[in-house]
Design an enzyme around this catalytic site. Sequence first.
Site, PDB file in Angstrom:
ATOM      1  N   GLY A  74       0.904  -1.211   0.188  1.00  0.00           N
ATOM      2  CA  GLY A  74       0.037   0.016  -0.221  1.00  0.00           C
ATOM      3  C   GLY A  74       0.803   1.323  -0.031  1.00  0.00           C
ATOM      4  O   GLY A  74       1.919   1.496   0.101  1.00  0.00           O
ATOM      5  N   HIS A  75       0.171   2.392   0.105  1.00  0.00           N
ATOM      6  CA  HIS A  75       0.817   3.688  -0.189  1.00  0.00           C
ATOM      7  C   HIS A  75       1.660   4.014   1.163  1.00  0.00           C
ATOM      8  O   HIS A  75       1.106   3.863   2.230  1.00  0.00           O
ATOM      9  CB  HIS A  75      -0.188   4.663  -0.459  1.00  0.00           C
ATOM     10  CG  HIS A  75      -1.464   4.781   0.545  1.00  0.00           C
ATOM     11  ND1 HIS A  75      -1.115   5.685   1.620  1.00  0.00           N
ATOM     12  CD2 HIS A  75      -2.374   4.458   0.635  1.00  0.00           C
ATOM     13  CE1 HIS A  75      -2.279   5.630   2.288  1.00  0.00           C
ATOM     14  NE2 HIS A  75      -2.961   5.207   1.840  1.00  0.00           N
TER      15      HIS A  75
END
Length: 353
Positions: free
Chosen positions: A248-249
Amino acid sequence: MNLLASEVFERFRHQGLIVDHRGPDMVIHRLAPIDDCAPGDLVFVDHMKYLPQVHESKPAAVVTTEAVAAELNDAGVSLLIAPNVRLAIALLKQTYGDRDVRNVEWPRVHPSAVIHESVAVPEDAVIGPGVVLGADVSLGSGVVIMANTVVERGARIGRETVIHPRCTVGYECEIGANVILKAGCVIGSEGFGFAQDERRRNYRIPHTGKVIVEDRVVIGANTNIDRATYGATIIRSGAVIDALCHIGHNVEIGEDCILCAHTGISGSTRFGKRVIASGQTGTLDHITVADDVVLLHRAGLHNSIKQPGMYAGGPAQPLQQYLKNMAVFPRLHEMWTRLKNLEKKIADLARAE
């Protein structure tokens, strides 16, 4: 392949991979597994149980440990002594048995590639059919970019990096040197971020950061790494990520980590160095994991892990505690029944008094 065992020894002895050569100096024609070898082959043996196969098949050379070699002195084969046989497999196969990704069946830069005029293609780069290179993409020497890969504007690809077919490297992302991106992986897709109004309608939050992949990283097929909301999602040097993982970011994966297939790491999670996540590990967001943690049995991280060690299950717990709990689990109904019976007997005794 046509070389002497002594040549293998001389090539690798200075780095300590092969520390001794004994027996006849045989000619090697190919690398082979012990269960399918023949005269002229080089095989790798790290266990005594394979000794009969060596005596029967008579390969040219055996890469093995000191202990196993002592049992093969009269086998009539070249013995190459390796303190770490598995590491020897990796480096010898890279040297003598790997695919030559630069030996392609079409021109070095395929005419169907779409390359922006601002891109300087190194003389030793290989650009496959259907590749798209956007404006101001930077390519290091010796890069190989295979068919139908897209590298968006401003991205940087380090020297000797190999990008397999159908990969996407998003705009402004940075890929280091000697990186391998396997088929279909996506580096720098927009992260998963939305805001809701009072009616719970979703509004996209643009992610305008980037992904930084440092040197010597391997990323498996169809793995996705999201760009940061701001700043960078970072994969540190030497990390290995299997196929079908999601990062994920704003995640940071530390040096030399190993993430096995189907692992999912939520946004802003931080993994220290040498963390191993076995298949289907998952985390909540904003989790921190210490160096040298091993995550097993579909570990699910609800909280940070601050001490090195082995953890398992969901929510993740120290491995020994997890194993004890798993041993008890099949008997939970029986224990519950016994507890209710005891409670009833105690209640009956209390009424009798």
